[in-house]
Design an enzyme around this catalytic site. Structure first.
Site, PDB file in Angstrom:
ATOM      1  N   LYS A  30      41.202  33.617  53.168  1.00 29.07           N
ATOM      2  CA  LYS A  30      40.183  34.135  52.243  1.00 29.07           C
ATOM      3  C   LYS A  30      39.263  32.980  51.868  1.00 29.07           C
ATOM      4  O   LYS A  30      39.683  31.819  51.859  1.00 29.07           O
ATOM      5  CB  LYS A  30      40.844  34.686  50.976  1.00 29.07           C
ATOM      6  CG  LYS A  30      39.976  35.666  50.231  1.00 29.07           C
ATOM      7  CD  LYS A  30      40.076  37.043  50.856  1.00 29.07           C
ATOM      8  CE  LYS A  30      39.353  38.090  50.056  1.00 29.07           C
ATOM      9  NZ  LYS A  30      39.793  39.448  50.411  1.00 29.07           N
TER      10      LYS A  30
HETATM   11  N1  LIG Z   1      34.679  45.005  50.751  1.00 29.24           N
HETATM   12  C1  LIG Z   1      35.786  45.157  51.452  1.00 29.24           C
HETATM   13  O1  LIG Z   1      35.751  45.478  52.645  1.00 29.24           O
HETATM   14  C2  LIG Z   1      37.128  44.986  50.817  1.00 29.24           C
HETATM   15  C3  LIG Z   1      37.287  44.731  49.466  1.00 29.24           C
HETATM   16  N2  LIG Z   1      38.531  44.685  48.927  1.00 29.24           N
HETATM   17  C4  LIG Z   1      38.740  44.456  47.500  1.00 29.24           C
HETATM   18  O2  LIG Z   1      38.175  45.517  46.751  1.00 29.24           O
HETATM   19  C5  LIG Z   1      37.733  45.037  45.473  1.00 29.24           C
HETATM   20  C6  LIG Z   1      36.264  45.379  45.286  1.00 29.24           C
HETATM   21  O3  LIG Z   1      35.509  44.771  46.333  1.00 29.24           O
HETATM   22  P1  LIG Z   1      34.057  45.295  46.748  1.00 29.24           P
HETATM   23  O4  LIG Z   1      33.925  46.720  46.401  1.00 29.24           O
HETATM   24  O5  LIG Z   1      33.830  44.823  48.126  1.00 29.24           O
HETATM   25  O6  LIG Z   1      33.150  44.416  45.778  1.00 29.24           O
HETATM   26  P2  LIG Z   1      31.692  44.745  45.226  1.00 29.24           P
HETATM   27  O7  LIG Z   1      31.119  43.431  44.833  1.00 29.24           O
HETATM   28  O8  LIG Z   1      30.954  45.609  46.157  1.00 29.24           O
HETATM   29  O9  LIG Z   1      32.003  45.601  43.906  1.00 29.24           O
HETATM   30  C7  LIG Z   1      32.808  45.097  42.894  1.00 29.24           C
HETATM   31  C8  LIG Z   1      32.825  46.094  41.753  1.00 29.24           C
HETATM   32  O10 LIG Z   1      33.683  45.586  40.729  1.00 29.24           O
HETATM   33  C9  LIG Z   1      32.996  45.625  39.498  1.00 29.24           C
HETATM   34  N3  LIG Z   1      33.429  44.592  38.555  1.00 29.24           N
HETATM   35  C10 LIG Z   1      33.328  43.255  38.682  1.00 29.24           C
HETATM   36  N4  LIG Z   1      33.816  42.657  37.592  1.00 29.24           N
HETATM   37  C11 LIG Z   1      34.235  43.647  36.770  1.00 29.24           C
HETATM   38  C12 LIG Z   1      34.820  43.666  35.488  1.00 29.24           C
HETATM   39  N5  LIG Z   1      35.108  42.529  34.838  1.00 29.24           N
HETATM   40  N6  LIG Z   1      35.083  44.884  34.916  1.00 29.24           N
HETATM   41  C13 LIG Z   1      34.825  46.023  35.565  1.00 29.24           C
HETATM   42  N7  LIG Z   1      34.263  46.054  36.793  1.00 29.24           N
HETATM   43  C14 LIG Z   1      33.969  44.879  37.377  1.00 29.24           C
HETATM   44  C15 LIG Z   1      31.577  45.388  39.895  1.00 29.24           C
HETATM   45  O11 LIG Z   1      30.755  45.833  38.851  1.00 29.24           O
HETATM   46  P3  LIG Z   1      29.456  45.027  38.513  1.00 29.24           P
HETATM   47  O12 LIG Z   1      28.602  45.059  39.744  1.00 29.24           O
HETATM   48  O13 LIG Z   1      28.963  45.811  37.386  1.00 29.24           O
HETATM   49  O14 LIG Z   1      29.952  43.652  38.193  1.00 29.24           O
HETATM   50  C16 LIG Z   1      31.461  46.291  41.113  1.00 29.24           C
HETATM   51  O15 LIG Z   1      31.327  47.628  40.712  1.00 29.24           O
HETATM   52  C17 LIG Z   1      38.066  43.550  45.478  1.00 29.24           C
HETATM   53  O16 LIG Z   1      39.361  43.369  44.949  1.00 29.24           O
HETATM   54  C18 LIG Z   1      38.087  43.193  46.961  1.00 29.24           C
HETATM   55  O17 LIG Z   1      38.845  42.046  47.224  1.00 29.24           O
HETATM   56  C19 LIG Z   1      39.646  44.911  49.675  1.00 29.24           C
HETATM   57  C20 LIG Z   1      39.547  45.182  51.010  1.00 29.24           C
HETATM   58  C21 LIG Z   1      38.292  45.147  51.702  1.00 29.24           C
HETATM   59  O1  LIG Z   2      37.420  42.675  56.821  1.00 28.90           O
HETATM   60  C1  LIG Z   2      38.024  41.632  56.686  1.00 28.90           C
HETATM   61  O2  LIG Z   2      38.250  40.851  57.607  1.00 28.90           O
HETATM   62  C2  LIG Z   2      38.555  41.178  55.357  1.00 28.90           C
HETATM   63  C3  LIG Z   2      38.797  42.231  54.356  1.00 28.90           C
HETATM   64  C4  LIG Z   2      39.341  41.604  53.103  1.00 28.90           C
HETATM   65  O3  LIG Z   2      38.894  40.563  52.685  1.00 28.90           O
HETATM   66  C5  LIG Z   2      40.419  42.253  52.415  1.00 28.90           C
HETATM   67  O4  LIG Z   2      41.052  43.149  52.976  1.00 28.90           O
HETATM   68  O5  LIG Z   2      40.713  41.867  51.256  1.00 28.90           O
END
Ligand SMILES: NC(=O)C1=CN([C@@H]2O[C@H](COP(=O)(O)OP(=O)(O)OC[C@H]3O[C@@H](n4cnc5c(N)ncnc54)[C@H](OP(=O)(O)O)[C@@H]3O)[C@@H](O)[C@H]2O)C=CC1
Ligand SMILES: O=C(O)CCC(=O)C(=O)O
Length: 441
Positions: A127
């Site tokens: 990561k």
């Molecule tokens: N993108 C991917 O492919 C993957 C992501 N993940 C995990 O999923 C989760 C979300 O990632 P992703 O959707 O990509 O990220 P984004 O940046 O697209 O979205 C993050 C979201 O979390 C919100 N957020 C951030 N801080 C807070 C807080 N303190 N309280 C409430 N809401 C908050 C943000 O709101 P705001 O914009 O208002 O801050 C936003 O809505 C993470 O844990 C990531 O590691 C896991 C697997 C794959």
């Molecule tokens: O798509 C990837 O390689 C990574 C996804 C990721 O960061 C996660 O699953 O938390």
């Protein structure tokens, strides 16, 4: 038993003590490795494997000087933690966040090792992160800092070695800048394949159909596999979400398309609720335009305590780590907590939920759709192929369903929680590979 004081926690403390590392009970890395070691103990694996898993192979830290639009220079701190690569190249997202810390990145790298092993992908775990609030800089500043970070990482990343992807605060555009920078440094003979250095790229530049929605899509496939066994039907459910970014908003739209009803959402701008259901697509457009859920006219504003206590079938955290602590867990009125975010539930919160009969579906199972379609993208890049969305979805469903079945079977065999079962199913695979490769003296 206190989940922060199990025999595995004691072994983790001993390992860290020998390395002069100190972690308290609230530390995310300590909590996560203790839980992984709990699972390793259930399998009675060799002490060598427990030592290997307890710390990452490499922790890279870089500092990137960048000229800002006003002519001043700023220094940005970046991390890449490579946890384990026994199954294949290191793989995992890059996060841009203003508050990121090394321990958080180490935890997320460890979870990537577990996630790829559980899904049987030919990848290890890594990561990365950059300490920056992406909303506080201009687009051209974001591009310059991304190119600087990529150059600073240099040969620590590569299509056969370590392959970043999007995570919180990063997206397909940022992946395109990373790939372009890397290609510029690559030798002429490898320039064509060099774009495979990152996944989650734009479609036009070697990305895969279905990658943007993949994490949400994979989660829906896991629910398809597991909910019938809990006497629940995905077309008749209500759910609430923390976070409405990539993962949260896609999960909401895909669940709504299947007939489920979105009742409440919270992000850093506030919380909203509509007992009659929130239009997931309209909310996605509102968040895109305004940056958060606050002010959405299709729901009422509520406070955080009310958000947590809104009755729903599924509660889905899709934002930061440790957002569901014991106090929040005590408020929750849900049947299943579905971890879309990485490590959103503290051990004490999980113990409380399990005691009150709430099932907790672990992140390494639920959110593996992202890295699985990243694997499909990497494979398409290497084979110069372009798969359509139907094919991607069909193959994704197969991987997610098999992982869900693996976790269920392991939970039954070891008589343990779904989290310990998911780690155990991952560790058993890693253990087998280490055993076959033998010991290098
Ligand atoms: N993108 C991917 O492919 C993957 C992501 N993940 C995990 O999923 C989760 C979300 O990632 P992703 O959707 O990509 O990220 P984004 O940046 O697209 O979205 C993050 C979201 O979390 C919100 N957020 C951030 N801080 C807070 C807080 N303190 N309280 C409430 N809401 C908050 C943000 O709101 P705001 O914009 O208002 O801050 C936003 O809505 C993470 O844990 C990531 O590691 C896991 C697997 C794959
Ligand atoms: O798509 C990837 O390689 C990574 C996804 C990721 O960061 C996660 O699953 O938390």
């Amino acid at each position: 038993m206190d989940p922060c004081n199990t025999p595995a926690c004691q072994s983790a403390r001993e390992i860290f003590h020998e390395l002069d590392d100190y972690y308290d009970d609230h530390n995310l890395y300590f909590q996560t490795i203790s839980s992984v070691l709990d699972a390793a103990n259930l399998l009675k694996v060799d002490q060598r494997l427990k030592l290997i898993l307890s710390q990452p192979k490499n922790e890279i830290m870089v500092h990137c000087p960048v000229k800002m639009d006003d002519g001043r220079w700023r220094l940005f701190k970046g991390y890449r933690v490579q946890h384990n690569n026994v199954l294949g190249p290191y793989k995992g997202g890059i996060r841009y966040h203003g508050e990121v810390k090394l321990d958080e990145v180490k935890t997320l790298a460890l979870l990537m090792t577990m996630k790829c092993a559980l899904a049987r992908l030919p990848f290890g775990g890594a990561k990365g992160a950059l300490k920056i609030d992406p909303r506080s800089v201009s687009r051209s500043e974001l591009e310059r800092v991304t190119r600087r970070l990529t150059a600073a990482l240099g040969n620590n990343i590569g299509p056969d070695y370590d392959i970043p992807a999007p995570d919180m605060g990063t997206n397909a555009q940022i992946m395109a800048w990373m790939a372009d920078t890397y290609i510029n440094f690559a030798e002429s003979s490898t320039k064509v394949t060099a774009r495979g250095v990152v996944t989650g790229k734009p479609l036009e530049f070697g990305g895969s159909a279905g990658r943007e929605k993949a994490t949400g899509q994979g989660l829906v496939y896991v629910l398809d596999a597991l909910l019938p066994g809990m006497d629940m039907d995905v077309s008749k459910l209500s759910f609430s979400l923390i976070g409405y970014g990539n993962v949260g908003s896609w999960t909401a739209r895909l669940l709504q398309a299947r007939g489920s009803q979105l009742k409440a959402v919270m992000d850093h701008t506030g919380a909203i609720c509509n007992e009659a259901g929130i239009d997931a697509e309209a909310l996605a457009q509102h968040v895109q335009a305004t940056g958060g859920v606050n002010g959405f006219t299709g729901a009422d504003a509520i406070d955080a305590p009310n958000f947590y206590s809104t009755p729903v079938d599924l509660f889905i955290p899709a934002a930061l780590e440790q957002m569901v602590d014991l106090e929040h867990a005590e408020r929750l009125q849900c049947k299943v907590l579905v971890e879309a975010a990485n490590a959103p539930t503290t051990p004490r919160a999980e113990q409380h939920l399990l005691q009150k009969g709430v099932e907790v579906l672990p992140a390494i199972l639920c959110n593996a759709g992202g890295v699985t379609v990243s694997y499909f993208e990497w494979k398409q890049n290497r084979q110069s192929e372009t798969w359509d969305e139907e094919l991607v979805d069909e193959r994704l469903r197969k991987v997610m369903t098999r992982s869900a079945e693996r976790v269920l079977a392991t939970a039954k065999r070891l008589d343990c929680s779904m989290r310990l079962a998911s780690y155990a199913a991952a560790i058993a695979h890693i253990d087998k590979v280490y055993e076959m490769r033998g010991v290098f003296p």
